[in-house]
Design a protein around this motif. Structure first.
Motif, PDB file in Angstrom:
ATOM      1  N   HIS A  77      31.036  44.959  43.225  1.00  0.00           N
ATOM      2  CA  HIS A  77      31.136  46.034  42.246  1.00  0.00           C
ATOM      3  C   HIS A  77      32.562  46.439  41.887  1.00  0.00           C
ATOM      4  O   HIS A  77      32.751  47.155  40.894  1.00  0.00           O
ATOM      5  N   ALA A  78      33.549  46.040  42.662  1.00  0.00           N
ATOM      6  CA  ALA A  78      34.934  46.446  42.378  1.00  0.00           C
ATOM      7  C   ALA A  78      35.486  45.601  41.227  1.00  0.00           C
ATOM      8  O   ALA A  78      35.781  44.416  41.393  1.00  0.00           O
ATOM      9  N   ARG A  79      35.629  46.204  40.070  1.00  0.00           N
ATOM     10  CA  ARG A  79      36.033  45.453  38.888  1.00  0.00           C
ATOM     11  C   ARG A  79      37.448  44.890  39.013  1.00  0.00           C
ATOM     12  O   ARG A  79      37.755  43.834  38.460  1.00  0.00           O
ATOM     13  N   ALA A  80      38.311  45.591  39.770  1.00  0.00           N
ATOM     14  CA  ALA A  80      39.665  45.088  39.977  1.00  0.00           C
ATOM     15  C   ALA A  80      39.670  43.812  40.799  1.00  0.00           C
ATOM     16  O   ALA A  80      40.650  43.049  40.772  1.00  0.00           O
ATOM     17  N   GLU A  81      38.589  43.537  41.513  1.00  0.00           N
ATOM     18  CA  GLU A  81      38.445  42.293  42.251  1.00  0.00           C
ATOM     19  C   GLU A  81      37.734  41.244  41.400  1.00  0.00           C
ATOM     20  O   GLU A  81      38.180  40.090  41.289  1.00  0.00           O
ATOM     21  N   ILE A  82      36.651  41.653  40.788  1.00  0.00           N
ATOM     22  CA  ILE A  82      35.806  40.710  40.061  1.00  0.00           C
ATOM     23  C   ILE A  82      36.509  40.120  38.839  1.00  0.00           C
ATOM     24  O   ILE A  82      36.358  38.948  38.525  1.00  0.00           O
ATOM     25  N   PHE A  83      37.316  40.955  38.179  1.00  0.00           N
ATOM     26  CA  PHE A  83      37.919  40.524  36.905  1.00  0.00           C
ATOM     27  C   PHE A  83      39.411  40.233  37.029  1.00  0.00           C
ATOM     28  O   PHE A  83      40.113  40.202  36.024  1.00  0.00           O
ATOM     29  N   SER A  84      39.879  39.993  38.255  1.00  0.00           N
ATOM     30  CA  SER A  84      41.255  39.563  38.483  1.00  0.00           C
ATOM     31  C   SER A  84      41.252  38.147  39.068  1.00  0.00           C
ATOM     32  O   SER A  84      40.356  37.813  39.847  1.00  0.00           O
ATOM     33  N   ALA A  85      42.255  37.376  38.705  1.00  0.00           N
ATOM     34  CA  ALA A  85      42.429  36.092  39.381  1.00  0.00           C
ATOM     35  C   ALA A  85      42.693  36.339  40.852  1.00  0.00           C
ATOM     36  O   ALA A  85      43.340  37.313  41.233  1.00  0.00           O
ATOM     37  N   SER A  86      42.186  35.471  41.699  1.00  0.00           N
ATOM     38  CA  SER A  86      42.299  35.688  43.135  1.00  0.00           C
ATOM     39  C   SER A  86      43.719  35.447  43.619  1.00  0.00           C
ATOM     40  O   SER A  86      44.532  34.797  42.971  1.00  0.00           O
TER      41      SER A  86
END
Length: 275
Positions: free
Chosen positions: A263-272
């Motif tokens: 659910h953390a959008r800063a994780e899901i929608f950032s390159a790893s």
């Protein structure tokens, strides 16, 4: 009104540049924990976050070189889809073990760890109560939520209790956010009293320990130094201070970390995080 009018009216930085007193974005040629090169001169570095001097430690550089050779420069995607490496999961397991929490989730920046965690947890009707000197990332994360935001006076537990009473009247969940060590003043939060206040009011507690990890509690941070690791619900950290890298993480119960992973959008929608 032209949207860019505010940009053209912003002259203070150029005025400082013209006067030779602009202190920002200095183009350093090289830097370590104690010295740096600027315009061909060696100067004393008094503002570095390289707390343990590890950015050029041969073991750190060697490990980075090995990761580069094995996995390249980038993961080319978010962890949710195709950017999740064995290295990420090994790092999370080692962080959880080192800091004494059941699970960890790694983010691409420490800023993203706070923004992603807070914005994912808080919903309409919830309240976040922040120390007035909490890091900008915690404030920004709170402003991205649909919940209420209340500030309490810096390190003032009595004021925190007053704000918690108001939050309780509002209904919904309550998240208290403090820094373990405050970046500008260098003061440590009164964590035992904050833990007690949060428990009295049924609030969840997040400690941003960006400046405490690696320094206090044999490196395990503010909560460990005060014997309160098990009493703090969530700990966020950055890798850009003592850990001599870039990235961040949140640590807590396994169910919470599992939820944030999805659910953390800063994780899901950032390159790893790069290898």
């Amino acid at each position: 009104m032209d949207l860019f009018d505010k940009c053209r009216a912003f002259t203070s930085a150029r005025e400082a540049m013209g006067a030779g007193i602009y202190p920002y974005f200095a183009p350093f040629e090289n830097s370590d924990a104690t010295t740096a090169r600027l315009d061909g001169r060696e100067i004393v570095m008094a503002g570095s976050n390289n707390y343990l001097g590890l950015t050029k430690d041969p073991r750190v550089v060697g490990a980075a070189r090995a990761a580069l050779e094995e996995s390249g420069t980038s993961c080319t995607g978010s962890r949710l889809l195709n950017g999740n490496l064995r290295l990420h999961e090994e790092l999370e397991a080692e962080l959880a073990d080192f800091l004494g929490k059941p699970a960890a989730l790694v983010f691409s920046t420490g800023y993203g760890a706070n923004v992603g965690t807070i914005s994912a947890l808080m919903a309409r009707g919830d309240t976040i109560v922040l120390d007035r000197e909490a890091h900008a990332s915690a404030i920004d994360g709170s402003q991205m939520t649909l919940g209420r935001v209340r500030f309490f006076a810096h390190n003032d537990v009595d004021d925190l209790r007053r704000k918690l009473v108001l939050a309780g009247r509002d209904g919904g969940g309550i998240l208290v956010v403090v820094d373990g060590v405050y970046s500008m003043g260098g003061d440590v939060c009164p964590l035992p009293e904050i833990v007690a206040a949060a428990k009295e009011h049924g609030a969840t507690l997040l400690v941003d320990d960006a400046h405490g990890v690696g320094v206090l509690g044999e490196g395990r941070g503010t909560s460990a130094a005060l014997g309160l690791t098990d009493e703090v619900d969530l700990i966020t950290i950055t890798f850009s201070k003592s850990f001599a890298s870039i990235g961040g993480a949140v640590l807590g119960d396994a169910d919470v970390i599992h939820y944030l992973r999805h659910h953390a959008r800063a994780e899901i929608f950032s390159a790893s995080l790069s290898p």
